[in-house]
Design a protein around this motif. Sequence first.
Motif, PDB file in Angstrom:
ATOM      1  N   ARG A  61       0.818  -1.207   0.000  1.00 53.78           N
ATOM      2  CA  ARG A  61       0.000   0.000   0.000  1.00 53.78           C
ATOM      3  C   ARG A  61       0.853   1.259   0.000  1.00 53.78           C
ATOM      4  O   ARG A  61       0.446   2.305  -0.479  1.00 53.78           O
ATOM      5  N   LEU A  62       2.037   1.142   0.594  1.00 54.30           N
ATOM      6  CA  LEU A  62       2.862   2.331   0.757  1.00 54.30           C
ATOM      7  C   LEU A  62       3.615   2.704  -0.503  1.00 54.30           C
ATOM      8  O   LEU A  62       4.229   3.756  -0.578  1.00 54.30           O
ATOM      9  N   VAL A  63       3.599   1.816  -1.487  1.00 53.68           N
ATOM     10  CA  VAL A  63       4.506   1.987  -2.610  1.00 53.68           C
ATOM     11  C   VAL A  63       3.884   2.822  -3.719  1.00 53.68           C
ATOM     12  O   VAL A  63       2.736   2.617  -4.108  1.00 53.68           O
ATOM     13  N   SER A  64       4.666   3.761  -4.200  1.00 55.52           N
ATOM     14  CA  SER A  64       4.334   4.479  -5.428  1.00 55.52           C
ATOM     15  C   SER A  64       5.407   4.138  -6.447  1.00 55.52           C
ATOM     16  O   SER A  64       6.574   4.035  -6.103  1.00 55.52           O
ATOM     17  N   LEU A 112       5.530   6.708   2.829  1.00 57.93           N
ATOM     18  CA  LEU A 112       5.613   6.412   1.391  1.00 57.93           C
ATOM     19  C   LEU A 112       6.979   5.842   0.992  1.00 57.93           C
ATOM     20  O   LEU A 112       8.023   6.315   1.424  1.00 57.93           O
ATOM     21  N   ILE A 113       6.918   4.799   0.188  1.00 59.00           N
ATOM     22  CA  ILE A 113       8.129   4.269  -0.430  1.00 59.00           C
ATOM     23  C   ILE A 113       7.981   4.486  -1.928  1.00 59.00           C
ATOM     24  O   ILE A 113       6.964   4.117  -2.507  1.00 59.00           O
ATOM     25  N   ASN A 143      13.305   2.717  -3.440  1.00 60.18           N
ATOM     26  CA  ASN A 143      13.622   1.324  -3.659  1.00 60.18           C
ATOM     27  C   ASN A 143      13.941   1.146  -5.137  1.00 60.18           C
ATOM     28  O   ASN A 143      13.133   1.472  -5.990  1.00 60.18           O
ATOM     29  N   TYR A 144      15.153   0.683  -5.401  1.00 60.32           N
ATOM     30  CA  TYR A 144      15.485   0.360  -6.788  1.00 60.32           C
ATOM     31  C   TYR A 144      14.936  -1.025  -7.068  1.00 60.32           C
ATOM     32  O   TYR A 144      15.461  -2.011  -6.559  1.00 60.32           O
ATOM     33  N   SER A 145      13.899  -1.088  -7.854  1.00 60.62           N
ATOM     34  CA  SER A 145      13.264  -2.376  -8.085  1.00 60.62           C
ATOM     35  C   SER A 145      14.155  -3.271  -8.937  1.00 60.62           C
ATOM     36  O   SER A 145      14.625  -2.875  -9.999  1.00 60.62           O
ATOM     37  N   THR A 146      14.410  -4.465  -8.443  1.00 62.38           N
ATOM     38  CA  THR A 146      15.226  -5.428  -9.190  1.00 62.38           C
ATOM     39  C   THR A 146      14.617  -6.807  -9.067  1.00 62.38           C
ATOM     40  O   THR A 146      13.827  -7.070  -8.166  1.00 62.38           O
TER      41      THR A 146
END
Lengths: 154, 182
Positions: A61-64, A112-113, A143-146
């Motif tokens: 929920r916190l992620v944008s 928020l992340i 967060n660098y999505s990997t």
Amino acid sequence: MSHFKKKQASTKQEVPTTAMPDIIFILLIFFMVVTVLREVELLVRQDLTAAENIERIEEKRLVSYIYVGPEVLGPGQYGDTRVQVDDALVPANDFRSIQTVMRERRTQEPRLIVSIRSDYEAEMGIVSDIKQELRLADALRINYSTRREGGPSQ
Amino acid sequence: MIRKKKTREGAEVPSSSLADIAFLLLVFFLVVTTIDIDTGIGLVLPPPPDPEVEPPDVRERNILTVLMNERGLILINDQPAAVRDVQDLVFSHVTNRGVDPSLSESPQQAIVSVKTDRQTQYEFYIEMLDEIIGAYRSVWNSEARDLGYRDYQHYVDVNGEPNPIRREFPMNISLAEPDPGT
């Protein structure tokens, strides 16, 4: 002369199906809860890199998301690297809208992340510009999505 | 005597198709669901610089500068290095404790400064960042093992976060603004 009747089991040989709707409902509810409907249509390529030392984001929920990658022009055709927030591409030389959007979300959700989902070919200059905007927007958790190393590619 | 009808037929909603409806819904959600767990490298950015406050003085020996050019070649403290060496170099920098005069004085003061070119590919950058974080992970793991835990994850499960190991070995990674490059 009485002939022998074959003994038959008195129980019915049927699987009881009365509980089936309940079971299906439980499964249904599980999947309904788990489902996250894909809310955006991607306009940029998302070929994420893999890394080993990664962590999971538990609270979705916190992620944008901010999507970075070469713009998809057609099947197999890619243009310049662009940035996408929600459903729209951010103007190439003006990232201030990122700051506005993220500041607003930050006020609504202080924890928020911001997940930067960047294509492997994106250039660091653009990623860095995004980071500067996020700093100004006070959205500092990123967060660098990997992908996981050796995991399936998306 | 007229007997009153004892049972009236109850008005029942036919429920035989309930299972079918549920099945259809179930199939819909099965198809739609993507159980993708979001994974990635988590970082906390520094707040925007305050023009009135001067940046703190840091001794040069405490900073391990990692530079990366647009071709993904790495320079660590002005020495060329391969990606696979990064982890060992960061590890020895963090755990130096003042032994080597060119490396850090203490784990708390140790800083890893990362700088890339604007043209550097994201892939190379993540690869390097992964190695640096891997170095910190192995520092924490070895500390946790010294304290009798299985690994750092086990230690976190018991002690929570933030914990003494994290305080003693903070992950000080400075991500500098990239050079415009050529």
